[in-house]
Design an enzyme around this catalytic site. Structure first.
Site, PDB file in Angstrom:
ATOM      1  N   HIS A 325       0.806  -1.223   0.000  1.00 51.09           N
ATOM      2  CA  HIS A 325       0.000   0.000   0.000  1.00 51.09           C
ATOM      3  C   HIS A 325       0.831   1.262   0.000  1.00 51.09           C
ATOM      4  CE1 HIS A 325      -3.142  -2.860   1.139  1.00 51.09           C
ATOM      5  NE2 HIS A 325      -3.982  -1.975   0.659  1.00 51.09           N
ATOM      6  N   GLY A 326       2.039   1.204   0.470  1.00 47.82           N
ATOM      7  CA  GLY A 326       2.836   2.422   0.472  1.00 47.82           C
ATOM      8  C   GLY A 326       4.174   2.239   1.150  1.00 47.82           C
TER       9      GLY A 326
END
Lengths: 474, 217
Positions: A325-326
């Site tokens: 996700h990041g």
């Protein structure tokens, strides 16, 4: 290009006109491919090159894997595909994160390593299309499928604009065959597609951006200790915002594809009515959770290599899922918490098994609410700017805020959050064992009209400020 | 035996009964592994379409939507909103004005500063005396420093820069309250952002409810 933009309205009308004009199927596919590249270029034109690289490399590598005569050759070709896709992802998404952590690591040895300035823009949706192309190479390597026969179909699979930048992550065996033969929507499919587009935009523009985002920003941008009520309401609002934003994108994408006659898989099934975390992951971002299961968890050994290894595999899968996700430790913690909750659930299930008490409806509701509360706690790490802010907010949620804590939410916001979130969670519970299609099937025509008009009207008058979808950044 | 990535003859438009069967096989409860799915007879899992009477639905919905929007437009007009004003917000307006310095121009004066510069200038008088329209680049709640630097560093402008002095803002070196969005819109506007702003301008010529400001009727 954003779905919630006037540019997309004009773009989509042009695409529809070309798709339903008297041209050959091959010409229409070329039109769709050009439209998909334009869709991506409308955000930042040079990054179309990344799509092309990914397409060309995986097209050739898959063919080489298929005809390779030895396992070692197959492995080398697979490594080439993985290195290309993960290399692009790593450079653009994780480069700065790795350098910063390298700097911290070197400080432990007294070396003051200076990190060069990193001003690389993250290409939108890069995690989605790299996972999609990796699935193709992995399918061929694992002998789950044969390579596609048309470069045009494969290129369209990599770049198909409805799901290009935020999913659903589609499997090659699902989408490529649809490009082989002419696909058009009949009237029922077309209008259902339009209905899904309006529903998706309503979720995004009205619920996520207009009704919930202001409360989330008031709480999460405050960066100060706050009252227990405000901390909980801000987090509950974020749970609604991220669901409405992301499920809204998926629903719109499914609707857009359906108007063109193509079918995309369902990505959400009322996740806030989940009972337990394994149930949650069968309902939330299904295309990612099944991807991680099929291409990471199972190849790691899944639950076939003993109990201890099962838990290790589970944790590894969720930690990497979080990192997907990041580039931030907060996402790793978010994934780790989900991994821990999944492991605890697995232990409890092995102890309690199918005890009759678990069939009690009220106990199910209680377990569902507990799941929702725990999911909300994990969302704090997902949304907060940095670890310290997340811990500060969680402290506030459990009543440990200092005296004189802030109350950033005005009464109107509080009322909005309570009404929207209780409606959202109730709707999930009412629909947890059914589908949207089945519910609509039972409604009278006049009621469908009223719902449709209500959603379309609020989308048009609200307009929003053309906010990007949260999941674009992933 | 691997299945090839090829088409099948599945029927795309399923009824609700078929949908129930389909869900029973592939629905939320039965999540299969990839291998299990591929080892079966391959088919494209087409979406289920509810069998609704869309002619009836649209017969009600379209007039209702048009009536609702017409009523909303009427209400907006009654509240003092007007069509035809520049509606795309500070950021895009500012970026559009700033771009004028990048093209050949006869601009002799640029105004920078905060809201008091924005609201307190009489352009008619200035145009009369200068012979050309000054360029208004002031933004509410914003100090001028960053914007002076931008013009000095990035343009060939050799006219007069008029800098407003608001004591508590004058020494700010950051973007202030509206500067970040304006500078982002100027430096990083995507092609779709640009066309979106143009389309919004076009529509705002016709619809008062798109007007964000309130003016006296």
């Amino acid at each position: 290009m954003l779905f919630n933009s006037l540019t997309f309205v004009v773009f989509f009308l042009l695409v529809l006109t070309l798709h339903y004009s008297p041209l050959s199927w091959r010409t229409k596919k070329i039109n769709l491919l050009i439209a998909s590249y334009l869709f991506y270029a409308a955000w930042n034109p040079p990054f179309v090159i990344l799509l092309l690289i990914s397409t060309i490399v995986d097209w050739h590598v898959a063919k080489w894997i298929d005809v390779a005569t030895t396992q070692s050759k197959r492995r080398i070709f697979l490594i080439l595909s993985m290195a290309t896709n993960l290399g692009i992802l790593g450079y653009f998404k994780y480069g700065e994160f790795l350098l910063q952590n390298w700097q911290l690591f070197m400080l432990n040895f007294g070396i003051d390593y200076q990190v060069p300035e990193w001003s690389i823009i993250l290409p939108v949706g890069i995690s989605f299309y790299t996972f999609q192309t990796m699935a193709y190479s992995l399918d061929i390597y694992l002998k789950r499928a044969k390579p596609a026969t048309s470069l045009l179909d494969f290129s369209l699979f990599v770049s198909f604009f409805p799901q290009l930048v935020a999913g659903p992550i589609v499997r090659p065996t699902h989408l490529i065959p649809q490009f082989e033969t002419p696909h058009y929507a009949n009237l029922k499919q077309f209008w259902w597609g339009v209905n899904l587009m309006i529903l998706g935009l309503f979720q995004k523009v009205v619920i996520a951006d207009t009704l919930l985002a202001p409360s989330v920003e008031a709480v999460y941008n405050s960066h100060e200790p706050m009252s227990m009520l405000d901390a909980w309401l801000g987090t509950l609002a974020f749970s609604g915002q991220i669901f409405s934003d992301f499920a809204g994108y998926s629903t719109t994408a499914i609707g857009v594809a359906l108007c063109l006659g193509f079918s995309l898989p369902t990505n959400f099934r009322f996740p806030y009515a989940a009972i337990g975390f394994s149930d949650f992951w069968r309902r939330w971002h299904i295309s990612l959770s099944t991807w991680l299961r099929d291409y990471l968890y199972i190849p790691l050994g899944g639950n076939k290599k003993g109990e201890r290894r099962t838990y290790i595999n589970l944790m590894l899968t969720m930690l990497l899922g979080g990192l997907w996700h990041g580039a931030s430790w907060n996402f790793v913690i978010w994934g780790g918490l989900h991994g821990i909750f999944l492991s605890i659930e697995r232990i409890l299930r092995s102890r309690v098994g199918d005890a009759e008490v678990l069939l009690n409806t009220w106990l199910k509701v209680a377990l569902g609410l507990l799941t929702y509360i725990l999911v909300n706690i994990t969302w704090v790490f997902f949304r907060a700017d940095g670890f310290e802010n997340a811990i500060s907010l969680i402290s506030s949620m459990f009543g440990f805020a200092s005296v004189g804590a802030k109350t950033p939410l005005p009464t109107l916001y509080i009322i909005q959050v309570i009404i929207v979130i209780s409606s959202l969670v109730s709707a999930h519970w009412l629909m947890r064992n059914t589908t949207l299609e089945a519910v609509y099937q039972k409604l009278p025509a006049w009621l469908v009209s009223v719902i449709l008009v209500l959603m379309a009207f609020t989308v048009i008058i609200t307009q929003g400020s053309g906010n990007a979808f949260i999941y674009f950044q992933f | 035996m691997p299945s090839s990535i090829s088409s099948s003859n599945s029927k795309p438009d399923l009824s609700c009964d078929e949908m129930q069967e389909f869900n029973a096989e592939h629905g939320s409860k039965t999540i299969e592994t990839h291998d299990e799915v591929y080892s079966k007879k391959q088919h494209i899992p087409y979406r289920v379409i509810p069998q609704l009477s869309w002619s009836k639905i649209m017969f009600f919905a379209l007039p209702l939507l048009i009536f609702s929007l017409a009523s909303w437009e009427f209400l907006a007009y009654k509240m003092g909103h007007r069509s035809g004003t520049y509606q795309t917000g500070f950021d895009n307006m500012w970026a559009e004005e700033r771009r004028k310095l990048d093209k050949p121009n006869n601009i002799k004066m640029v105004l920078l500063g905060s809201s008091r510069v924005l609201w307190g200038m009489d352009f008619n008088i200035m145009r009369e005396h200068l012979g050309s329209q000054p360029l208004q680049l002031a933004l509410p709640g914003t100090g001028p420093a960053l914007f002076v630097k931008d013009i000095v560093d990035n343009t060939n402008f050799d006219g007069l820069l008029v800098v407003g002095v608001t004591p508590f803002l004058f020494n700010r070196m950051d973007e202030g309250h509206f500067g970040k969005g304006a500078l982002d819109a100027y430096h990083h506007q995507s092609p779709s952002g640009y066309t979106g702003a143009k389309l919004q301008d076009f529509l705002s010529d016709y619809f008062a409810f798109l007007d964000e400001g309130i003016f006296d009727a």
